[in-house]
Write a protein that holds these residues in place. Structure first.
Motif, mmCIF file in Angstrom:
data_model
loop_
_atom_site.group_PDB
_atom_site.id
_atom_site.type_symbol
_atom_site.label_atom_id
_atom_site.label_comp_id
_atom_site.label_asym_id
_atom_site.label_seq_id
_atom_site.Cartn_x
_atom_site.Cartn_y
_atom_site.Cartn_z
ATOM 1 N N VAL A 1 153.049 120.712 -12.282
ATOM 2 C CA VAL A 1 151.973 120.803 -13.278
ATOM 3 C C VAL A 1 151.622 119.392 -13.742
ATOM 4 O O VAL A 1 152.509 118.632 -14.147
ATOM 5 C CB VAL A 1 152.418 121.663 -14.476
ATOM 6 N N PRO A 2 150.349 118.989 -13.697
ATOM 7 C CA PRO A 2 149.983 117.642 -14.162
ATOM 8 C C PRO A 2 150.342 117.457 -15.633
ATOM 9 O O PRO A 2 149.989 118.290 -16.479
ATOM 10 C CB PRO A 2 148.460 117.588 -13.944
ATOM 11 N N SER B 1 149.236 115.261 -17.654
ATOM 12 C CA SER B 1 148.034 115.049 -18.466
ATOM 13 C C SER B 1 147.368 116.368 -18.830
ATOM 14 O O SER B 1 146.683 116.467 -19.855
ATOM 15 C CB SER B 1 147.047 114.156 -17.712
ATOM 16 N N GLY B 2 147.564 117.399 -17.995
ATOM 17 C CA GLY B 2 146.994 118.702 -18.303
ATOM 18 C C GLY B 2 147.669 119.386 -19.479
ATOM 19 O O GLY B 2 147.107 120.336 -20.047
ATOM 20 N N SER C 1 148.279 117.887 -22.267
ATOM 21 C CA SER C 1 147.828 117.251 -23.505
ATOM 22 C C SER C 1 147.038 118.192 -24.411
ATOM 23 O O SER C 1 147.347 118.307 -25.611
ATOM 24 C CB SER C 1 147.004 116.003 -23.187
#
Length: 289
Positions: free
Chosen positions: A137-138, A140-141, A143
């Protein structure tokens, strides 16, 4: 005649002034190495100094627009002014506090869970698949989700850094334990050591190099994610300094903040390398390492 010849022959006494005991010969190279280790190695700094020289040369000859690439002197003035009015110390302190808190949380959990999964097949079957799914899972995602759950205070920034620090330590701890040579474990069984002794005297030293590599990598990831975290509504920190430079179109401020990030990250890496050399003194290293 034979007896007289033997008694008349004398053996010269050993030269006590120049004789060297084996312990003295063994200590001499060690003293030499210690004296040589105090001298800094200039080779790693040749490339940064070369980049700085080219940068300065480009500024003198106006090869680039000063608005796009300010001179090193302009960036140095930004750092000097920020240090003089205290904003640099404030921003750096805030960033280090967030970075250290998030890294300690994430690295501790990664070390604990990586050890558990590495030592137990049942724990691996139960937990490793879920961890590997979360790893894809990124970060940054996460955030927006963290902001919704935790608001815009310090908590989402620390959690973001902790999440990024967790996975490198977990993976390297798990891999380091699983890659321990089975023959070394069998040696402990021959000596009839119990499980805690085998872990302490065989598994941990053998896995430690890979664990420390994971910690070094996690430190770098934590710095990168700290920038992202501080762009999410922070009012202090180096990420806030970057954001201010972007909003004001001050490239010199942006470069100054990036330089502080680079220097602080290198300082932390040097500390880790020093701890690594101390903890792994038993390793055979190439000459000059």
């Amino acid at each position: 005649m034979t007896t007289g010849t033997r008694t008349g022959t004398r053996t010269a006494p050993p030269d006590t002034h120049h004789a060297e005991t084996p312990s003295a010969r063994a200590k001499a190279p060690a003293r030499t190495r210690r004296r040589g280790a105090r001298l800094p190695d200039p080779l790693p700094w040749l490339l940064p100094l070369g980049v700085l020289a080219v940068w300065q040369l480009a500024s003198w000859n106006t090869w680039m627009d000063p608005l796009l690439l300010p001179s090193p002197g302009a960036v140095a003035r930004v750092l000097w002014d920020s240090a003089g009015d205290g904003t640099l110390v404030t921003d750096l302190s805030a960033s280090i506090e967030r970075w250290a808190s998030g890294f300690l949380i994430g690295a501790s959990l990664g070390l604990l869970l990586g050890s558990l999964v590495g030592l137990s097949v049942l724990s691996e079957r139960l937990l490793d698949t879920s961890v590997q799914m979360l790893r894809t899972v990124p970060v940054s995602g996460l955030s927006p989700l963290l902001i919704v759950w935790l608001g815009l205070d310090e908590a989402p920034k620390v959690v973001l850094v902790a999440v990024g620090s967790f996975f490198p330590v977990y993976i390297n701890t798990f891999g380091g334990i699983r890659n321990v040579d089975r023959k070394l474990v069998e040696v402990g069984q021959v000596f009839q050591w119990n499980r805690p002794t085998v872990l302490r005297r065989i598994v941990l030293p053998a896995a430690l190099p890979e664990i420390l590599n994971g910690i070094r990598y996690a430190l770098g990831v934590a710095w990168v994610l700290l920038v992202l975290a501080e762009l999410l509504g922070a009012t202090s920190g180096l990420g806030f300094m970057l954001n201010q430079g972007r909003e004001l179109s001050r490239v010199d401020v942006v470069i100054a903040a990036l330089l502080v990030f680079a220097v602080a990250g290198k300082a932390v890496d040097l500390l880790v390398r020093a701890a690594e050399r101390r903890l792994l003194r038993w390793r055979d290293l190439p000459a000059g390492a």
